[in-house]
Design an enzyme around this catalytic site. Structure first.
Site, PDB file in Angstrom:
ATOM      1  CD  GLU A 147      -2.765  -1.129   0.208  1.00  0.00           C
ATOM      2  OE1 GLU A 147      -3.259  -0.162  -0.250  1.00  0.00           O
ATOM      3  OE2 GLU A 147      -3.345  -2.214  -0.282  1.00  0.00           O
ATOM      4  N   GLY A 148       0.436   2.484  -0.696  1.00  0.00           N
ATOM      5  CA  GLY A 148       1.211   3.589  -0.746  1.00  0.00           C
ATOM      6  C   GLY A 148       1.894   3.919  -1.949  1.00  0.00           C
ATOM      7  CB  CYS A 149       2.944   1.694  -4.613  1.00  0.00           C
ATOM      8  SG  CYS A 149       4.317   1.248  -3.504  1.00  0.00           S
ATOM      9  CB  ALA A 150       1.350   5.826  -7.975  1.00  0.00           C
ATOM     10  CB  SER A 151       2.339   1.571 -10.258  1.00  0.00           C
ATOM     11  OG  SER A 151       3.737   1.450  -9.509  1.00  0.00           O
TER      12      SER A 151
END
Length: 133
Positions: free
Chosen positions: A48-52
């Site tokens: 979690e916390g990643c744009a991709s």
């Protein structure tokens, strides 16, 4: 001190004059990574916390840190490859002693990643450190 595989990347980066070549190298490192089996791309391995989309399957064995990773974005898969060179094969007890931000800073990544990519990279490092602890 970083892994020998990471030190090789640092040396290679010193020979590349512009950031387009460095990005290309990071992307090529991601392309060279083995694909992560689809069965491991599950909610439990998603970062979690990643744009991709990013998945890290961390599986220490015999006191040694190992992980697989994958992403749907080529530059992010390249960042995973960098983290793999930094952490994979390190004794689990030594993972927390690696200052990933400083090591990646030696490549100049701190200044050249977008805020979203930087946040995603931090989330991956956090997952690695928490799991090793």
């Amino acid at each position: 001190m970083a892994q020998a595989a990471f030190e090789e990347v640092v040396e290679d980066f010193e020979f590349l004059e512009d950031w387009e070549d460095r990005y290309r190298m990071v992307i090529d490192m991601g392309k060279a990574m083995p694909d992560m089996p689809d069965a491991l791309k599950a909610p439990a391995t998603r970062v979690e916390g990643c744009a991709s989309q990013v998945w890290l399957h961390i599986a220490p064995e015999g006191g040694v840190f190992h992980f697989q990773g994958d992403s749907d974005a080529m530059i992010v898969k390249g960042l995973i490859a960098l983290l793999h060179r930094l952490y994979d094969g390190v004794p689990v007890a030594e993972v927390a002693a690696i200052d990933a931000r400083a090591e990646l800073g030696r490549l100049g990544l701190n200044e050249h990643l977008s805020a979203q990519r930087s946040n995603g990279l931090r989330a991956m490092i956090e997952r690695i450190r928490k799991t090793a602890a």
